[in-house]
Design a protein around this motif. Structure first.
Motif, PDB file in Angstrom:
ATOM      1  N   ARG A 113       1.160  -1.059  -0.156  1.00  0.00           N
ATOM      2  CA  ARG A 113      -0.179  -0.178   0.338  1.00  0.00           C
ATOM      3  C   ARG A 113       1.106   1.017   0.221  1.00  0.00           C
ATOM      4  O   ARG A 113       0.485   2.477  -0.884  1.00  0.00           O
ATOM      5  CB  ARG A 113      -1.108   0.306   1.072  1.00  0.00           C
ATOM      6  CG  ARG A 113      -2.261  -0.910   0.803  1.00  0.00           C
ATOM      7  CD  ARG A 113      -3.084  -0.258   2.084  1.00  0.00           C
ATOM      8  NE  ARG A 113      -4.482  -1.783   1.696  1.00  0.00           N
ATOM      9  CZ  ARG A 113      -4.706  -2.426   2.019  1.00  0.00           C
ATOM     10  NH1 ARG A 113      -4.030  -3.188   2.824  1.00  0.00           N
ATOM     11  NH2 ARG A 113      -5.580  -3.416   1.665  1.00  0.00           N
ATOM     12  N   ALA A 114       1.933   1.172   0.796  1.00  0.00           N
ATOM     13  CA  ALA A 114       2.816   1.682   1.437  1.00  0.00           C
ATOM     14  C   ALA A 114       3.794   3.307  -0.387  1.00  0.00           C
ATOM     15  O   ALA A 114       3.093   4.067  -1.290  1.00  0.00           O
ATOM     16  CB  ALA A 114       3.861   2.117   1.988  1.00  0.00           C
ATOM     17  N   ASN A 115       3.853   1.860  -0.747  1.00  0.00           N
ATOM     18  CA  ASN A 115       4.735   1.753  -2.100  1.00  0.00           C
ATOM     19  C   ASN A 115       3.111   2.171  -3.490  1.00  0.00           C
ATOM     20  O   ASN A 115       4.249   3.358  -4.519  1.00  0.00           O
ATOM     21  CB  ASN A 115       5.273   1.061  -2.506  1.00  0.00           C
ATOM     22  CG  ASN A 115       6.746   1.130  -1.757  1.00  0.00           C
ATOM     23  OD1 ASN A 115       7.608   2.056  -1.540  1.00  0.00           O
ATOM     24  ND2 ASN A 115       7.236  -0.144  -1.653  1.00  0.00           N
ATOM     25  N   SER A 116       2.702   1.421  -3.381  1.00  0.00           N
ATOM     26  CA  SER A 116       1.413   1.857  -4.295  1.00  0.00           C
ATOM     27  C   SER A 116       1.290   3.754  -4.207  1.00  0.00           C
ATOM     28  O   SER A 116       0.514   4.641  -5.396  1.00  0.00           O
ATOM     29  CB  SER A 116       0.008   1.305  -4.331  1.00  0.00           C
ATOM     30  OG  SER A 116       0.982   0.217  -4.295  1.00  0.00           O
ATOM     31  N   LEU A 117       1.000   4.154  -2.967  1.00  0.00           N
ATOM     32  CA  LEU A 117       0.710   5.841  -2.900  1.00  0.00           C
ATOM     33  C   LEU A 117       2.012   5.973  -3.157  1.00  0.00           C
ATOM     34  O   LEU A 117       1.292   7.548  -3.540  1.00  0.00           O
ATOM     35  CB  LEU A 117       0.134   5.300  -1.199  1.00  0.00           C
ATOM     36  CG  LEU A 117      -1.397   5.024  -0.593  1.00  0.00           C
ATOM     37  CD1 LEU A 117      -0.931   4.910   0.609  1.00  0.00           C
ATOM     38  CD2 LEU A 117      -1.529   5.884  -1.387  1.00  0.00           C
ATOM     39  N   ARG A 118       3.214   5.816  -2.692  1.00  0.00           N
ATOM     40  CA  ARG A 118       4.525   6.447  -3.595  1.00  0.00           C
ATOM     41  C   ARG A 118       4.226   6.840  -4.910  1.00  0.00           C
ATOM     42  O   ARG A 118       4.477   7.405  -5.302  1.00  0.00           O
ATOM     43  CB  ARG A 118       5.984   5.470  -3.023  1.00  0.00           C
ATOM     44  CG  ARG A 118       5.839   6.166  -1.119  1.00  0.00           C
ATOM     45  CD  ARG A 118       7.177   5.573  -0.944  1.00  0.00           C
ATOM     46  NE  ARG A 118       7.440   6.041   1.018  1.00  0.00           N
ATOM     47  CZ  ARG A 118       7.269   4.546   1.412  1.00  0.00           C
ATOM     48  NH1 ARG A 118       6.822   3.090   1.254  1.00  0.00           N
ATOM     49  NH2 ARG A 118       7.418   5.169   2.506  1.00  0.00           N
ATOM     50  N   MET A 119       4.209   5.904  -5.537  1.00  0.00           N
ATOM     51  CA  MET A 119       4.541   5.505  -7.636  1.00  0.00           C
ATOM     52  C   MET A 119       3.251   6.614  -7.429  1.00  0.00           C
ATOM     53  O   MET A 119       3.615   7.461  -8.512  1.00  0.00           O
ATOM     54  CB  MET A 119       4.187   4.027  -7.171  1.00  0.00           C
ATOM     55  CG  MET A 119       5.349   3.579  -7.060  1.00  0.00           C
ATOM     56  SD  MET A 119       4.600   1.833  -7.171  1.00  0.00           S
ATOM     57  CE  MET A 119       4.638   1.032  -8.638  1.00  0.00           C
ATOM     58  N   VAL A 120       1.935   5.916  -7.242  1.00  0.00           N
ATOM     59  CA  VAL A 120       0.911   7.342  -7.860  1.00  0.00           C
ATOM     60  C   VAL A 120       1.419   8.806  -7.398  1.00  0.00           C
ATOM     61  O   VAL A 120       0.671   9.743  -8.035  1.00  0.00           O
ATOM     62  CB  VAL A 120      -0.174   6.080  -7.449  1.00  0.00           C
ATOM     63  CG1 VAL A 120      -1.558   7.501  -7.965  1.00  0.00           C
ATOM     64  CG2 VAL A 120      -0.333   5.338  -7.683  1.00  0.00           C
ATOM     65  N   SER A 121       1.167   8.924  -6.399  1.00  0.00           N
ATOM     66  CA  SER A 121       1.241  10.091  -6.073  1.00  0.00           C
ATOM     67  C   SER A 121       2.564  11.106  -6.585  1.00  0.00           C
ATOM     68  O   SER A 121       2.329  12.018  -7.252  1.00  0.00           O
ATOM     69  CB  SER A 121       1.656  10.598  -4.564  1.00  0.00           C
ATOM     70  OG  SER A 121       2.271  11.605  -3.997  1.00  0.00           O
ATOM     71  N   ARG A 122       3.628  10.352  -6.497  1.00  0.00           N
ATOM     72  CA  ARG A 122       4.748  10.862  -7.941  1.00  0.00           C
ATOM     73  C   ARG A 122       4.522  10.905  -8.534  1.00  0.00           C
ATOM     74  O   ARG A 122       5.037  12.011 -10.345  1.00  0.00           O
ATOM     75  CB  ARG A 122       6.249   9.641  -7.365  1.00  0.00           C
ATOM     76  CG  ARG A 122       7.209  10.586  -7.807  1.00  0.00           C
ATOM     77  CD  ARG A 122       8.400   9.657  -7.898  1.00  0.00           C
ATOM     78  NE  ARG A 122       9.598  10.015  -8.445  1.00  0.00           N
ATOM     79  CZ  ARG A 122       9.570   9.828  -9.727  1.00  0.00           C
ATOM     80  NH1 ARG A 122       8.838   8.916 -10.599  1.00  0.00           N
ATOM     81  NH2 ARG A 122      10.575  10.194 -10.868  1.00  0.00           N
ATOM     82  N   ALA A 123       3.666   9.820  -9.745  1.00  0.00           N
ATOM     83  CA  ALA A 123       3.477  10.022 -11.119  1.00  0.00           C
ATOM     84  C   ALA A 123       1.637  10.314 -10.898  1.00  0.00           C
ATOM     85  O   ALA A 123       1.752  10.946 -12.571  1.00  0.00           O
ATOM     86  CB  ALA A 123       3.479   8.495 -11.777  1.00  0.00           C
ATOM     87  N   LYS A 124       1.644  11.201  -9.977  1.00  0.00           N
ATOM     88  CA  LYS A 124       0.679  11.853 -10.471  1.00  0.00           C
ATOM     89  C   LYS A 124      -0.699  10.686 -11.673  1.00  0.00           C
ATOM     90  O   LYS A 124      -1.456  11.579 -12.377  1.00  0.00           O
ATOM     91  CB  LYS A 124       0.413  13.848 -11.153  1.00  0.00           C
ATOM     92  CG  LYS A 124       1.059  14.076 -10.651  1.00  0.00           C
ATOM     93  CD  LYS A 124       1.332  15.863 -10.545  1.00  0.00           C
ATOM     94  CE  LYS A 124       1.948  16.464  -9.733  1.00  0.00           C
ATOM     95  NZ  LYS A 124       2.290  16.666  -8.714  1.00  0.00           N
ATOM     96  N   ALA A 125      -0.773  10.101 -11.365  1.00  0.00           N
ATOM     97  CA  ALA A 125      -1.513   9.102 -12.018  1.00  0.00           C
ATOM     98  C   ALA A 125      -3.266   8.949 -10.812  1.00  0.00           C
ATOM     99  O   ALA A 125      -3.118   9.170 -10.323  1.00  0.00           O
ATOM    100  CB  ALA A 125      -0.694   7.868 -11.828  1.00  0.00           C
ATOM    101  N   SER A 126      -3.732   7.841 -11.968  1.00  0.00           N
ATOM    102  CA  SER A 126      -5.560   7.890 -10.979  1.00  0.00           C
ATOM    103  C   SER A 126      -5.393   6.031 -10.567  1.00  0.00           C
ATOM    104  O   SER A 126      -3.885   5.952 -10.797  1.00  0.00           O
ATOM    105  CB  SER A 126      -5.452   7.935 -12.672  1.00  0.00           C
ATOM    106  OG  SER A 126      -5.891   9.258 -13.014  1.00  0.00           O
ATOM    107  N   HIS A 127      -6.092   6.296 -10.260  1.00  0.00           N
ATOM    108  CA  HIS A 127      -6.393   4.136 -10.004  1.00  0.00           C
ATOM    109  C   HIS A 127      -5.627   3.901  -8.127  1.00  0.00           C
ATOM    110  O   HIS A 127      -5.249   2.889  -8.153  1.00  0.00           O
ATOM    111  CB  HIS A 127      -6.049   3.409 -10.948  1.00  0.00           C
ATOM    112  CG  HIS A 127      -6.757   3.793 -11.991  1.00  0.00           C
ATOM    113  ND1 HIS A 127      -5.842   3.432 -13.552  1.00  0.00           N
ATOM    114  CD2 HIS A 127      -7.754   3.932 -12.937  1.00  0.00           C
ATOM    115  CE1 HIS A 127      -6.932   4.105 -14.991  1.00  0.00           C
ATOM    116  NE2 HIS A 127      -7.538   4.188 -13.673  1.00  0.00           N
ATOM    117  N   ILE A 128      -5.219   4.573  -7.846  1.00  0.00           N
ATOM    118  CA  ILE A 128      -4.923   4.127  -6.735  1.00  0.00           C
ATOM    119  C   ILE A 128      -5.822   3.826  -5.659  1.00  0.00           C
ATOM    120  O   ILE A 128      -5.475   2.234  -4.766  1.00  0.00           O
ATOM    121  CB  ILE A 128      -4.079   5.630  -5.529  1.00  0.00           C
ATOM    122  CG1 ILE A 128      -3.914   4.744  -4.560  1.00  0.00           C
ATOM    123  CG2 ILE A 128      -5.334   6.412  -5.385  1.00  0.00           C
ATOM    124  CD1 ILE A 128      -2.548   4.016  -4.507  1.00  0.00           C
ATOM    125  N   ALA A 129      -7.196   3.778  -5.958  1.00  0.00           N
ATOM    126  CA  ALA A 129      -8.276   3.005  -5.110  1.00  0.00           C
ATOM    127  C   ALA A 129      -8.421   1.639  -5.594  1.00  0.00           C
ATOM    128  O   ALA A 129      -8.055   0.490  -4.737  1.00  0.00           O
ATOM    129  CB  ALA A 129      -9.506   3.850  -4.982  1.00  0.00           C
TER     130      ALA A 129
END
Lengths: 270, 302
Positions: A15-31
């Protein structure tokens, strides 16, 4: 119980790395990634046979992410499992990165690229068919979303897999109850899903998709004849209170402040 | 042609090749020789082409060269995205086999007319198009495909086609097969007919062994096989391409792109193919080809 603690740590890291990746890349679909994290932790932490030093060794179990938009959770899992380096996670979404924003077979440990829904189950059934005819013992796991069950190709594959007794095939439906615009119920009603899958000839179990014991039991078992369907009841955005049960986080990406709040909830420092 | 196909597939399996056949509930009195001999490698996916192509890709990812067989638009347009994403993008050894290429099922109506299939397959970067012109070319194409498994599209006519070739030609992608060419007399040739698919047969009936016109067949082509075509094409003054496919996005258009992108403006190019007039027309293959006008003034126009 000790083992379950390991899975808690593993899913927390995913979860933590998913959040970091999505935040950094300004990407969708974190949920969508957060709802799948415990399923992935159980598969890679407990159930599947694999060797990250030989990603393609012939008797490995095969995992296919059909809901390809949840790819950050898979990339994060593959890093935990040793297929890719943690540093590579931070290239997510960069130009020329292998980690594109739908799961990519160019990444070691990924069997199949998806992104368009309804492709994973037929592909997984094809693998399971070859395995069965060759009398091999490896298994195929396909992770789908509940919204993805709108796709007719899945129901074609459901019929085929049951007809051919592909008991080496396990479908996990991440039932997080939300799809692109609203709930699954208000889009195209899917229930009674367990009855539907059972009537299609699948060995079906309906579980809490965030309960590691239930997940491990459900995923470890395979029927003598029937393919296995695991309906995993999950919460979209699970683990981050302000992302849970919200369609918004199918699209939004966490700002650095939101990332900090989210990681604090996961009890991990940024 | 479909019988030549199945005989070659049986031969490959007997020779120990890792092949499988999956059909979309079609192939009555065609596929039995394979299905009877190799029941463990034959699957009927039912009337479900999306799943059929996904299955084929999954099987191919485990090292099996899969032939996925159905009629006209069913194994192509109905499951276009599975072919694009699952097979072509992953570069997997699946041969999509479509029987009833062109207007072979003319009387069955527009649903059964395969007249846009080249257009679809041409735009897939890894896809090899195999459009044999007669039963001998079917065998030549099959032998190439069996030895070089890759994403591929095998377009067959129906049954009972005459063979133009006397023996099985060795075929490689982009290769020109000589059908009629008198090199002793025609030194710098004026007129060249290029065919792909079964227009080989119709064209050969018209051209025969006339000295003033050369005729070559190109059974295998596609996006990745444009190299080396240009220097062959510019040897000729006038080229006519002939196909039973819409001119838009077809074989002639492939030739046109090769010429145009290399600056070959000096070559006269005449694209003979179907136009929208035949879309929705019903009749025998011969009748529809006649109505299309492809062959009506073939010699006098050159």
């Amino acid at each position: 119980v000790t083992n379950s603690v390991d899975l808690i740590e593993l899913s927390r890291a995913i979860r933590a790395n998913s959040l970091r990746m999505v935040s950094r890349a300004k990407a969708s679909h974190i949920a969508s990634a957060l709802s799948s994290a415990d399923i992935l932790a159980t598969l890679y932490g407990k159930v599947m046979h694999y060797d990250s030093n030989q990603p393609n060794y012939s008797d490995r179990d095969r995992f296919i992410l059909s809901k390809g938009h949840a790819c950050v959770a898979v990339y994060a899992t593959l890093a935990e499992a040793g297929f890719i380096k943690f540093e590579e996670l931070l290239t997510y979404g960069d130009n020329e990165s292998r980690l594109m924003n739908h799961v990519s077979h160019k990444v070691p440990g990924v069997e199949f690229s998806t992104g368009s829904l309804g492709h994973g189950l037929p592909f997984g059934a094809g693998k399971a068919l070859v395995c069965k005819k060759a009398k091999k013992t490896w298994r195929v796991f396909v992770l789908l979303g509940d919204g993805e069950m709108d796709e007719g190709s899945n129901w074609e594959a459901l019929m085929f897999a049951a007809h051919h007794n592909l008991n080496n095939l396990t479908m996990i439906i991440d039932c997080n109850n939300l799809q692109s615009l609203t709930t699954v119920k208000d889009t195209l009603s899917l229930e009674p899903l367990a009855d539907k899958l059972s009537s299609f000839g699948w060995d079906c179990v309906d579980i809490d998709g965030h309960n590691f014991l239930q997940l491990e039991q459900a995923l470890s078992y395979s029927h003598d004849l029937k393919p296995r369907a695991v309906i995993a009841r999950t919460i979209k955005g699970k683990g981050v209170s302000f992302m849970e049960h919200s369609v918004d986080w199918h699209y939004k990406n966490p700002s650095s402040q939101e990332l900090e709040m989210a990681l604090a909830e996961l009890d991990i420092l940024k | 042609m479909r019988n030549a196909f199945i005989e070659e597939l049986v031969l490959a399996a007997k020779n120990g090749k890792e092949v499988a056949l999956i059909v979309g509930d079609l192939g009555y009195r065609v596929i039995e020789p394979f299905a009877d001999l190799f029941p463990e490698r034959f699957f009927n996916a039912g009337i479900a082409e999306q799943n059929m192509m996904g299955l084929a890709a999954g099987m191919a990812s485990e090292g099996v060269h899969v032939f996925a067989y159905s009629i006209a638009n069913f194994p192509t347009f109905r499951c276009a995205e599975q072919i694009r994403n699952d097979i072509d993008y992953h570069n997997l050894p699946v041969t999509v086999v479509s029987v009833g290429g062109g207007l072979a099922y003319g009387a069955l109506g527009y649903s059964h007319h395969a007249i846009q299939d080249y257009a679809m397959m041409r735009i897939l970067p890894n896809m090899l198009i195999a459009a044999p012109g007669d039963p001998m070319e079917v065998r030549g194409c099959m032998r190439y495909l069996i030895n070089s498994p890759q994403p591929s599209y095998l377009r067959l006519g129906k049954a009972g086609e005459k063979s133009v070739h006397q023996e099985i030609p060795a075929i490689t992608p982009g290769e020109w097969l000589e059908i009629n060419y008198n090199k002793n007399i025609v030194v710098q040739s004026e007129n060249l007919f290029l065919t792909t698919g079964t227009t080989l047969i119709n064209t050969h009936e018209i051209v025969g062994n006339r000295k003033e016109v050369a005729h070559f067949s190109i059974p295998m082509w596609g996006m990745k096989f444009k190299n080396n075509q240009y220097k062959k094409l510019i040897q000729w003054n006038n080229i006519t391409t002939i196909e039973d496919h819409l001119v838009d996005g077809g074989f002639g258009s492939w030739i046109l792109e090769i010429l145009a992108s290399n600056g070959g403006a000096s070559v006269g190019l005449n694209l003979k193919g179907l136009n929208s007039k035949v879309c929705g027309m019903v009749g025998s293959q011969d009748e529809l080809l006649l109505a299309s006008g492809i062959f009506s003034n073939l010699l006098s126009e050159t």
